[in-house]
Structure formats: structure tokens, C-alpha cells
Design a protein around this motif. Structure first.
Motif, PDB file in Angstrom:
ATOM      1  N   TYR A 158     -14.872   5.629  -1.933  1.00  0.00           N
ATOM      2  CA  TYR A 158     -14.161   4.920  -2.709  1.00  0.00           C
ATOM      3  C   TYR A 158     -12.990   4.419  -1.769  1.00  0.00           C
ATOM      4  CZ  TYR A 158      -9.840   4.805  -5.624  1.00  0.00           C
ATOM      5  OH  TYR A 158      -8.776   4.210  -6.229  1.00  0.00           O
ATOM      6  N   THR A 159     -12.515   5.056  -0.285  1.00  0.00           N
ATOM      7  CA  THR A 159     -11.623   4.460   0.160  1.00  0.00           C
ATOM      8  C   THR A 159     -11.956   3.177   0.715  1.00  0.00           C
ATOM      9  OG1 THR A 159     -10.842   6.717   0.778  1.00  0.00           O
ATOM     10  CG2 THR A 159      -9.637   4.857   1.895  1.00  0.00           C
ATOM     11  N   ASN A 201       0.814  -1.172   0.015  1.00  0.00           N
ATOM     12  CA  ASN A 201       0.188   0.062  -0.008  1.00  0.00           C
ATOM     13  C   ASN A 201       0.829   1.202   0.047  1.00  0.00           C
ATOM     14  OD1 ASN A 201      -2.503   1.507   0.211  1.00  0.00           O
ATOM     15  ND2 ASN A 201      -1.650   2.236   2.265  1.00  0.00           N
ATOM     16  N   TRP A 202       1.858   1.263   0.964  1.00  0.00           N
ATOM     17  CA  TRP A 202       2.687   2.570   0.922  1.00  0.00           C
ATOM     18  C   TRP A 202       3.664   2.583   0.003  1.00  0.00           C
ATOM     19  CZ3 TRP A 202       0.657   6.038   3.842  1.00  0.00           C
ATOM     20  CH2 TRP A 202       0.019   5.856   4.663  1.00  0.00           C
ATOM     21  N   PRO A 232       2.771   4.561  -4.158  1.00  0.00           N
ATOM     22  CA  PRO A 232       2.786   5.902  -4.520  1.00  0.00           C
ATOM     23  C   PRO A 232       4.326   6.476  -4.534  1.00  0.00           C
ATOM     24  CG  PRO A 232       1.529   5.654  -2.659  1.00  0.00           C
ATOM     25  CD  PRO A 232       1.940   4.532  -2.981  1.00  0.00           C
ATOM     26  N   THR A 248       1.987  13.815  -3.648  1.00  0.00           N
ATOM     27  CA  THR A 248       2.824  12.352  -3.623  1.00  0.00           C
ATOM     28  C   THR A 248       1.934  11.318  -3.662  1.00  0.00           C
ATOM     29  OG1 THR A 248       2.416  12.531  -1.192  1.00  0.00           O
ATOM     30  CG2 THR A 248       4.309  13.509  -1.806  1.00  0.00           C
ATOM     31  N   GLY A 249       0.595  11.460  -3.364  1.00  0.00           N
ATOM     32  CA  GLY A 249      -0.155  10.140  -3.555  1.00  0.00           C
ATOM     33  C   GLY A 249      -0.173   9.336  -2.172  1.00  0.00           C
ATOM     34  N   MET A 250       0.623   9.866  -1.353  1.00  0.00           N
ATOM     35  CA  MET A 250       1.059   8.864  -0.062  1.00  0.00           C
ATOM     36  C   MET A 250       0.024   9.481   1.038  1.00  0.00           C
ATOM     37  SD  MET A 250       4.934   8.225  -0.173  1.00  0.00           S
ATOM     38  CE  MET A 250       4.721   6.905   0.800  1.00  0.00           C
ATOM     39  N   PRO A 282      -3.521  10.513   2.607  1.00  0.00           N
ATOM     40  CA  PRO A 282      -3.170  10.322   3.845  1.00  0.00           C
ATOM     41  C   PRO A 282      -3.212   8.730   4.134  1.00  0.00           C
ATOM     42  CG  PRO A 282      -5.753  10.506   3.777  1.00  0.00           C
ATOM     43  CD  PRO A 282      -5.029  10.750   2.393  1.00  0.00           C
ATOM     44  N   LEU A 283      -3.774   7.968   2.948  1.00  0.00           N
ATOM     45  CA  LEU A 283      -3.565   6.449   3.318  1.00  0.00           C
ATOM     46  C   LEU A 283      -2.925   5.668   2.261  1.00  0.00           C
ATOM     47  CD1 LEU A 283      -7.229   6.033   4.361  1.00  0.00           C
ATOM     48  CD2 LEU A 283      -5.409   5.727   6.103  1.00  0.00           C
ATOM     49  N   GLY A 284      -1.881   6.277   1.719  1.00  0.00           N
ATOM     50  CA  GLY A 284      -1.085   5.505   0.795  1.00  0.00           C
ATOM     51  C   GLY A 284      -1.956   5.469  -0.553  1.00  0.00           C
ATOM     52  N   TRP A 285      -1.769   4.057  -1.312  1.00  0.00           N
ATOM     53  CA  TRP A 285      -2.332   3.693  -2.357  1.00  0.00           C
ATOM     54  C   TRP A 285      -4.076   3.714  -1.981  1.00  0.00           C
ATOM     55  CZ3 TRP A 285      -3.966   3.213  -6.888  1.00  0.00           C
ATOM     56  CH2 TRP A 285      -5.296   2.446  -7.297  1.00  0.00           C
ATOM     57  N   LEU A 286      -4.425   3.451  -0.903  1.00  0.00           N
ATOM     58  CA  LEU A 286      -5.776   3.097  -0.594  1.00  0.00           C
ATOM     59  C   LEU A 286      -6.590   4.505  -0.944  1.00  0.00           C
ATOM     60  CD1 LEU A 286      -6.200   0.867   2.744  1.00  0.00           C
ATOM     61  CD2 LEU A 286      -6.329   0.547   0.377  1.00  0.00           C
ATOM     62  N   SER A 287      -6.178   5.665  -0.727  1.00  0.00           N
ATOM     63  CA  SER A 287      -6.526   7.006  -1.097  1.00  0.00           C
ATOM     64  C   SER A 287      -5.998   7.588  -2.065  1.00  0.00           C
ATOM     65  CB  SER A 287      -6.577   7.977   0.085  1.00  0.00           C
ATOM     66  OG  SER A 287      -5.320   8.064   0.520  1.00  0.00           O
ATOM     67  N   MET A 288      -5.125   6.965  -2.783  1.00  0.00           N
ATOM     68  CA  MET A 288      -4.169   7.754  -3.877  1.00  0.00           C
ATOM     69  C   MET A 288      -5.101   8.426  -4.923  1.00  0.00           C
ATOM     70  SD  MET A 288      -0.874   6.388  -5.841  1.00  0.00           S
ATOM     71  CE  MET A 288      -1.375   6.069  -7.590  1.00  0.00           C
ATOM     72  N   ASN A 289      -5.790   7.537  -5.750  1.00  0.00           N
ATOM     73  CA  ASN A 289      -6.465   7.918  -6.819  1.00  0.00           C
ATOM     74  C   ASN A 289      -7.662   8.829  -6.562  1.00  0.00           C
ATOM     75  OD1 ASN A 289      -5.552   6.549  -8.917  1.00  0.00           O
ATOM     76  ND2 ASN A 289      -7.127   5.286  -9.310  1.00  0.00           N
ATOM     77  N   ILE A 290      -8.144   8.741  -5.464  1.00  0.00           N
ATOM     78  CA  ILE A 290      -9.443   9.710  -5.034  1.00  0.00           C
ATOM     79  C   ILE A 290      -8.783  11.151  -4.754  1.00  0.00           C
ATOM     80  CG2 ILE A 290      -9.961   9.414  -2.494  1.00  0.00           C
ATOM     81  CD1 ILE A 290     -12.163   9.181  -5.804  1.00  0.00           C
ATOM     82  N   MET A 291      -7.740  11.173  -3.938  1.00  0.00           N
ATOM     83  CA  MET A 291      -6.963  12.233  -3.688  1.00  0.00           C
ATOM     84  C   MET A 291      -6.351  13.042  -4.834  1.00  0.00           C
ATOM     85  SD  MET A 291      -7.419  12.708  -0.386  1.00  0.00           S
ATOM     86  CE  MET A 291      -6.195  13.923  -0.047  1.00  0.00           C
ATOM     87  N   ASN A 325     -12.089   0.650  -2.305  1.00  0.00           N
ATOM     88  CA  ASN A 325     -10.746   0.237  -2.538  1.00  0.00           C
ATOM     89  C   ASN A 325     -10.157  -0.556  -1.606  1.00  0.00           C
ATOM     90  OD1 ASN A 325      -8.747   0.319  -4.507  1.00  0.00           O
ATOM     91  ND2 ASN A 325      -7.823   2.037  -3.294  1.00  0.00           N
TER      92      ASN A 325
END
Lengths: 280, 262
Positions: free
Chosen positions: A155-156, A26-27, A30, B20-22, B24-33, A159
Motif C-alpha cells: 500500500y505504502t 504529506n505530513w 494527518p 495520529t495517522g502521522m 510512520p510516514l505521514g499520509w503515505l502510510s496513514m490509511n493502511i496504519m 500510494n
């Protein structure tokens, strides 16, 4: 060796291990997405994070584990969670059984990446996300904060459920698949088959992503011949892309150039190529 | 009403965190952010004008509902960083979504160049990760590539506050001062890069020159016939199955030989 096998067997049902790897996935996504390797970096990062549990005390094996995945890899990051899980499962199996080769893992990784990218982009980017966005716009259009909050939360959550389930499923089936392969007598037949699949898909993906063209035009008085469209494309489409790839392959394999060196050389090649219209 | 220095700094900071996409929750929130509506949510909070931020945000989001990232390439011009100065400037001038979009889209060409330089920086950090692994520093190699976001940090923390405080006139003069070739050269360079990643992969996979024929097959299906990846995978599966079927089963062949000897 028995102690190692026992430890690795325990790892196969170790929830803490899988969770740690999931959060690493996950981290890492990005962290560093480049045109050179796209998600390849995040695969290495995830494996680097759990390397010392797969190969404790053995730095050389940990290095090899990470080095194997320092390659191009791209998929849709959400559905792709299943690939990360499968790779993890197969690497755990490979740690105690040589039947699972790195080539097999790479082939499976690449073969799954393409279809999951197509499926993921259609499902998540083109379907689910626009639906959520439409609902959100409906809620926020008069100035209310509700729509934006709903969009983020919905979404979160979706996902998260999707990725966690896929990652864990991938891990479980990566292990089951690897164990089946190891215990069967079909290995010599299955492995070349998977490799052929992987290599074919890679050829296709590369042709889809890269398109090196020349801007050269040969003029003879009144007539001009566009070298790219009239000559090269008629001969073999994207032949320049192939030429560049073979040159890079030669540099990596025979001359042992590092990725950085090749990239640094590409800068003047791109500049001079563009200014002389050899490259477009 | 002007944008205060504190607001400009906060805007720069959150622009960086979100980009950065990181956060607040890394990939889980990346696209929506990365969606304009969410950018506008945070900008609205910082500017203290949530209502107008949301109204403008909805219009922009509706225009950008078709924004997708295919193979890492966005389908519509990227306004992610530009929004962080375009929207605040529009909020203080009382403008509408059209004005906001105009400012944001004007910046798109510069955004392209920033992205390409950013890619170069990230590639540098990527190779440094390889080097760390060679040195055996596996633990450090796990998080190190994140440091590639230093370019994102520099560009967001410089551009957003400066443009917020400078105003839209300054933005247009900077954008028009850029030579047009830079965009084209950076595109050419970026177009060459994937060859590196792919060929490193091929060096791992190819252990007999004949395997190149599979590569060329996939290449031809995509380049000459224009097939999509899923179709190519299906054909690849057919080839794989045929290989599986026609590779002799060594154990059965050995058993056959033993029987013959009797």
C-alpha cells in the motif's frame, strides 16, 4: 520587480521546492482533520511551510496567502495530491501576476475536490485497498506475519508513487494553466466561468454533508404533525440547513465573528436545541 | 497470564502513535496504519504472540474489509482504539476473534463521544493556527495544528493501559453508565460545524449577491434531486462553459467600435 519575477520563474522548475512542498503536504494531512474545515488545515500548513519562498521577506503577503486558504476543503487525500500541486503552481504564478485571483484558485480547488473525492474513494478505498487486504488475509490467516507486512509495504509504495506523481503533475499543469490564462485575452470570460462552477459545486457538497433537522411535532388531540417531514421537507428540502448557513454567513460577513466564537455559540444552541427537540 | 504494566504502557504508546495517522510516514502510510490487521501486527509484537494476533487479526480484518471513510465519516463502527485493549485481553484469555470483537464493539459508543470531544479540541488548535498566522508566525503555523493530537494522546495513554490492566468486566460497567443523550447532542453539534468552514469560503468567493443563485442551484441538485457531486460538477461545467461563451470578448467589442467610427 524583475528580480522577483526571475526568482519566481526559477521556482517553477525548482525540484527542491516541489519536494519540500510535497513532504509538507504529506505530513500536514494527518495533523488536524476537523468537521469544520476538513483538509483545509493541511492546505494552509503546506502553504505556510513554503510561504517564505514564494514571498520572501514579505510577511503581509505570506499572511494573505495562508489566510486565503483557511476555508473548508475536502477530497480524497491521495488523488487530491494533484489539487495541492495545482494550488501551489497557481500561487507561485499569482505571486508575480495579479491576473490570477484568489477567487479563481479557490474555485478551481473546490471544483476539482468533489470529483477527485468520488474517484479516489472508489478507486483507492473501494478497489485497490480491499484487493491488497484480501491478499494479505490469505497470507496471514494461519498466523504468519507475511500478510500484514505485505499489506503495509504494498500500500505504502503504491500510494507514494501515486501521490508524488500527481503532486508534481499538478504543480506543472497549475503553472502551465496559470501562464496560459495570464497571457491570453480570455481572462474576463474564464474567471467568472470558473467561479460559477466552483460555487455550484460548493452548494452541492454542502447539501450532501449537512443535514439540520428539527424534531418538533405539533400535536392536536389525536393527530400530530411532524414539522420536519410533513411541513418543512414538503416546502423545500434541507431548508433548515440553508437557514443555518445564511445565519453563519451573516455572522462571518457582517458581524465579523471569528470561527471560534461561532463554534462556541453552537454548543449551547446544540444542547438547548436537542433538549427542546427544536433540533434533532 | 496477565498483561504486564510495561506491555500496557507500550500498547498505549503505540495506540497513540498509530491513531495520529502521522506514524510512520505521514499520509503515505496513514490509511493502511488504520487497518485492523496492522494494529494486530504491532499488538502481536508487543504481546509476544504474533501467531494468534495474526489469526484473530485476519478474521477481524475480513469483517472490516468494507470499512471506508467518506467525508471523514467511517462506514462501520470504529474499533481502532478499542482493539488495543480488546486484542491483548483476548490474547491472554486465549479467546477467539468473536470475543475480541465483542469487547471492541461494546466500546464504540464511548469512542463516538471521544471523537467528538477530540474534534472540538482540534478545532481549537485550528483556530489557534489562524491566530498565529495573523501574528505573522508563519513558520510555527505550519506544524502547530499537529498539537491538536494532545487529546488523542491523553485518551490513548489513559484508556488503553487502564482497560488492559482492569479487564473486560470494568469496561462493560463503564460503557453502560453513560447517559444516551450525550451521543445525540454531540451528533447535533457536529452536524452544525461544517457551516462555519463553508461560509468562510463563501465570504471569499461571493462578490455579487447574484452569485448566490449558483450556490442555490448546486444545493437544490443535491438536496431536492439527490444528485452526487460528480454529476453536479458536470452540470457546473456546462454552466461555466455557457458563461464563457456568452461573456462578450471586450477586446473584440472595442475593435468593433473602432471600425464603426471610421
Amino acid at each position: 520587480m524583475t528580480q522577483n519575477t526571475e526568482r519566481l520563474q526559477a521556482l517553477k522548475s525548482d525540484k527542491k521546492f516541489v519536494n519540500k512542498a510535497f513532504w509538507a503536504y504529506n505530513w500536514s494531512i494527518p495533523m488536524n482533520f476537523t468537521r469544520e474545515r476538513m483538509l483545509g488545515c493541511s492546505m494552509v500548513s503546506m502553504l505556510a511551510r513554503v510561504a517564505d519562498e514564494i514571498y520572501p521577506e514579505d510577511v503581509e503577503k505570506q499572511k494573505e496567502l495562508c489566510r486565503n486558504h483557511e476555508v473548508f476543503f475536502n477530497t480524497q487525500q491521495g488523488l487530491g495530491a494533484v489539487i495541492y500541486g495545482i494550488v501551489l503552481g497557481m500561487e507561485v504564478e499569482r505571486a508575480h501576476d495579479d491576473t490570477i485571483t484568489n477567487e479563481l484558485i479557490q474555485s478551481i480547488k473546490q471544483a476539482l475536490a468533489g470529483p477527485l473525492a468520488g474517484l479516489g474513494d472508489s478507486l483507492i478505498q473501494a478497489l485497490i485497498t480491499p484487493i491488497l487486504i484480501s491478499i494479505a488475509i490469505g497470507l496471514s490467516t494461519e498466523g504468519s506475519i507475511l500478510g500484514a507486512l505485505f499489506l503495509f509495504a504494498a500500500y505504502t509504495v503504491i500510494n507514494a508513487i501515486l501521490c508524488l506523481t500527481l503532486f508534481k503533475t499538478g504543480y506543472k499543469y497549475g503553472i502551465i494553466g496559470a501562464e496560459t490564462l495570464v497571457s491570453s485575452n480570455m481572462k474576463e470570460r474564464v474567471i467568472p466561468a470558473f467561479e460559477a462552477l466552483g460555487i455550484t459545486v460548493i452548494g452541492g457538497v454542502l447539501a450532501g454533508i449537512m443535514n439540520v433537522k428539527t424534531g418538533l411535532v405539533a400535536s392536536f388531540g389525536q393527530t400530530s404533525i411532524n414539522i420536519q417531514t410533513d411541513v418543512l421537507d414538503a416546502f423545500f428540502p434541507k431548508i433548515l440547513t440553508l437557514v443555518i448557513c445564511f445565519i453563519v454567513y451573516y455572522l462571518v460577513k457582517e458581524k465579523k465573528w471569528s470561527a471560534t466564537k461561532i463554534m462556541l455559540w453552537m454548543i449551547p444552541v446544540a444542547i438547548i436545541g436537542y433538549m427542546t427537540t427544536i433540533l434533532a | 497470564m496477565q498483561i504486564t504494566i510495561l506491555q500496557a504502557i507500550l500498547l498505549g504508546l503505540f495506540c497513540f502513535l498509530v491513531s495520529t495517522g502521522m506514524f510512520p510516514l505521514g499520509w503515505l502510510s496513514m490509511n493502511i496504519m488504520s487497518k485492523p490487521l496492522i494494529h494486530c501486527l504491532i499488538i502481536g509484537m508487543i504481546m509476544g504472540d504474533m501467531k494468534n494476533a495474526m489469526i484473530i487479526g485476519c478474521v477481524i480484518q475480513a469483517a472490516y474489509i468494507g470499512q471506508m471513510s467518506i467525508g471523514g465519516v467511517a462506514t462501520l463502527p470504529k474499533i481502532n482504539i478499542a482493539l488495543w485493549f480488546a486484542l491483548p485481553l483476548t490474547l491472554v484469555s486465549g479467546g477467539d476473534a468473536a470475543e475480541c470483537l465483542t469487547i471492541a464493539l461494546a466500546f464504540a459508543a464511548v469512542q463516538n463521544i471521544l471523537d467528538t470531544v477530540g474534534n472540538l479540541v482540534k478545532v481549537g488548535f485550528l483556530h489557534r493556527q489562524d491566530a498565529l498566522i495573523e501574528k505573522g508566525k508563519i513558520k510555527q503555523a505550519w506544524w502547530f495544528p499537529a498539537a491538536g493530537h494532545i487529546w488523542t494522546m491523553v485518551s490513548c495513554l489513559v484508556i488503553v493501559p487502564v482497560f488492559c490492566l482492569a479487564g473486560s468486566a470494568v469496561i462493560s460497567s463503564i460503557v453502560s453508565a453513560l447517559p444516551p443523550q450525550i451521543n445525540a447532542i454531540t451528533s447535533t453539534f457536529t452536524g452544525l460545524l461544517p457551516a462555519i468552514g463553508f461560509m468562510i469560503l463563501m465570504v471569499t468567493l461571493i462578490h455579487s449577491p447574484f452569485q448566490w443563485i449558483y450556490f442555490l442551484f448546486g444545493f437544490v441538485l443535491a438536496a431536492a434531486l439527490g444528485w452526487d457531486t460528480i454529476s453536479i460538477t458536470v452540470v457546473g461545467c456546462v454552466i461555466a462553459y455557457l458563461i464563457f461563451q456568452f461573456t462578450p470578448d471586450k477586446k473584440m467589442a472595442a475593435a468593433g467600435v473602432e471600425e464603426d467610427d471610421d
